[in-house]
Design a protein around this motif. Structure first.
Motif, PDB file in Angstrom:
ATOM      1  N   VAL A  51       0.928  16.268 -54.702  1.00 15.94           N
ATOM      2  CA  VAL A  51       0.011  17.418 -54.645  1.00 15.94           C
ATOM      3  C   VAL A  51      -1.278  17.198 -55.823  1.00 15.94           C
ATOM      4  O   VAL A  51      -0.896  16.854 -56.856  1.00 15.94           O
ATOM      5  CB  VAL A  51       0.681  18.721 -55.200  1.00 15.94           C
ATOM      6  N   VAL A 104       9.472  18.954 -50.148  1.00 14.06           N
ATOM      7  CA  VAL A 104       9.276  19.759 -49.162  1.00 14.06           C
ATOM      8  C   VAL A 104      10.430  19.972 -48.298  1.00 14.06           C
ATOM      9  O   VAL A 104      11.307  18.889 -48.002  1.00 14.06           O
ATOM     10  CB  VAL A 104       8.279  19.043 -48.431  1.00 14.06           C
ATOM     11  N   SER A 118       4.698  28.478 -43.183  1.00  8.79           N
ATOM     12  CA  SER A 118       3.258  27.912 -43.745  1.00  8.79           C
ATOM     13  C   SER A 118       3.497  26.706 -44.624  1.00  8.79           C
ATOM     14  O   SER A 118       4.449  26.549 -45.302  1.00  8.79           O
ATOM     15  CB  SER A 118       2.522  29.032 -44.522  1.00  8.79           C
ATOM     16  N   PRO A 119       2.327  25.750 -44.835  1.00 10.11           N
ATOM     17  CA  PRO A 119       2.700  24.545 -45.659  1.00 10.11           C
ATOM     18  C   PRO A 119       3.029  25.122 -47.033  1.00 10.11           C
ATOM     19  O   PRO A 119       3.941  24.192 -47.628  1.00 10.11           O
ATOM     20  CB  PRO A 119       1.317  23.995 -45.790  1.00 10.11           C
ATOM     21  N   THR A 120       2.622  26.095 -47.625  1.00  5.69           N
ATOM     22  CA  THR A 120       2.900  26.412 -49.116  1.00  5.69           C
ATOM     23  C   THR A 120       4.462  26.855 -49.252  1.00  5.69           C
ATOM     24  O   THR A 120       5.138  26.259 -50.130  1.00  5.69           O
ATOM     25  CB  THR A 120       2.042  27.401 -49.625  1.00  5.69           C
ATOM     26  N   ASP A 140      -4.472  27.292 -50.938  1.00  5.49           N
ATOM     27  CA  ASP A 140      -3.349  26.291 -50.564  1.00  5.49           C
ATOM     28  C   ASP A 140      -3.473  24.778 -50.842  1.00  5.49           C
ATOM     29  O   ASP A 140      -2.450  24.208 -51.167  1.00  5.49           O
ATOM     30  CB  ASP A 140      -3.343  26.380 -48.888  1.00  5.49           C
ATOM     31  N   GLN A 141      -4.641  24.482 -50.927  1.00  7.27           N
ATOM     32  CA  GLN A 141      -4.922  22.913 -51.151  1.00  7.27           C
ATOM     33  C   GLN A 141      -4.338  22.475 -52.540  1.00  7.27           C
ATOM     34  O   GLN A 141      -3.955  21.361 -52.849  1.00  7.27           O
ATOM     35  CB  GLN A 141      -6.251  22.580 -51.244  1.00  7.27           C
ATOM     36  N   TYR A 161      -1.366  23.457 -53.520  1.00  8.72           N
ATOM     37  CA  TYR A 161       0.061  23.921 -53.637  1.00  8.72           C
ATOM     38  C   TYR A 161       0.799  22.812 -52.407  1.00  8.72           C
ATOM     39  O   TYR A 161       1.892  22.581 -52.528  1.00  8.72           O
ATOM     40  CB  TYR A 161       0.546  25.343 -53.116  1.00  8.72           C
ATOM     41  N   GLN A 162       0.059  22.324 -51.493  1.00  8.83           N
ATOM     42  CA  GLN A 162       0.547  21.463 -50.645  1.00  8.83           C
ATOM     43  C   GLN A 162       0.335  19.864 -50.757  1.00  8.83           C
ATOM     44  O   GLN A 162      -0.349  19.465 -51.654  1.00  8.83           O
ATOM     45  CB  GLN A 162      -0.200  21.732 -49.196  1.00  8.83           C
TER      46      GLN A 162
END
Length: 289
Positions: free
Chosen positions: A186, A197, A204-206, A240-241, A243-244
């Motif tokens: 990340v 993950v 959602s990705p997060t 989001d970027q 956290y993903q």
């Protein structure tokens, strides 16, 4: 071919700059197939100028190989982060055996595999992984010399067991993924962490992230709220970027930026220029971080 090479090498000390430039271009056109010949010519020469020009030629040939291989890796989809790290490693260590890196990673993976149980929870798996990675093999953050360029070269991190945030995280994630443990990088500002993950969720990705891991701090496990706090301290939006899981290209860009910073601080402008060339390859068609 050897006769032409012999003639060209003899012209390396020509005082006419245009002649020596033409000779260099001709020798470069042969590619890495002449490196062994050039090294032999260097050993047989007693002329410091010729030796210096041979060294420069060998470096340019090897650097061109790195640029070509990085371009192929990037345009081919950047699927394997270990391949990307090995290509970057060859910039500073062109003669290293990539298979040695593969063996070292496989050895750590095997040690975890021998102890891990399928029935373990995600946290239990990471605690076991941390025990092997940090306690058995002794990996740690290089807090004493954080700006050392070797912190970014995977062969050196595997040897010294010391690295920066991203190199330790990359090695950690490569081994984890080989064990089917879904741990990915990340790309946080001023930091690089890992996310565990849950790939079975269709959220959602997060929301797919069960927890985060700090590879620089002995695999410390923490949650989304800690990332929130970190971003708020930096006055950054909770996007989001942050956290993903990021892409392999994002990782290589960041490794190259770390190297650029390290060489800038040491005043090595030649290496700053060359690493900037490598960075441009993976930035041409991709967004800047």
């Amino acid at each position: 071919m050897n006769k032409e090479l012999e003639s060209l090498v003899k012209l390396l000390d020509d005082p006419d700059e245009q002649v020596s430039k033409n000779v260099e271009e001709r020798l470069l056109s042969y590619g890495n197939g002449i490196i062994e010949y050039l090294e032999s010519a260097w050993e047989q020469s007693f002329d410091a100028l010729v030796q210096q020009r041979i060294e420069n030629l060998v470096h340019k040939i090897q650097f061109n190989d790195v640029k070509n291989d990085l371009t192929l890796w990037y345009t081919g989809g950047a699927f394997d982060i270990l391949d990307g790290m090995i290509i970057i490693n060859r910039y500073q260590y062109p003669d290293m055996d990539p298979q040695k890196i593969v063996y070292q990673i496989e050895e750590i993976k095997r040690e975890v595999w021998l102890q891990i149980l399928y029935s373990m929870s995600p946290v239990e798996k990471i605690k076991l992984f941390n025990h092997v990675f940090y306690n058995v093999y002794g990996f740690a953050g290089n807090t004493g010399n954080h700006q050392d360029p070797n912190n970014s070269y995977i062969s050196q991190v595997l040897e010294s067991k010391k690295g920066n945030q991203i190199s330790l995280a990359v090695i950690y994630s490569i081994i984890a993924q080989k064990l089917d443990i879904p741990v990915y990088g990340v790309n946080l500002p001023q930091h690089f962490i890992l996310a565990y993950v849950d790939e079975s969720l269709n959220e959602s990705p997060t929301e797919e992230v069960l927890f985060y891991i700090n590879a620089f701090n002995k695999g410390f496990i923490f949650g989304k709220k800690d990332v929130d706090s970190f971003l708020k301290q930096l006055n950054l939006p909770l996007e989001d970027q942050y956290y993903q899981a990021c892409s392999n290209t994002d990782i290589i860009r960041r490794v190259l930026r770390n190297l650029t910073s390290s060489y800038q601080k040491s005043g090595n402008e030649d290496k700053v220029a060359e690493v900037s060339e490598l960075l441009k390859i993976v930035e041409d068609q991709g967004p800047a971080l």
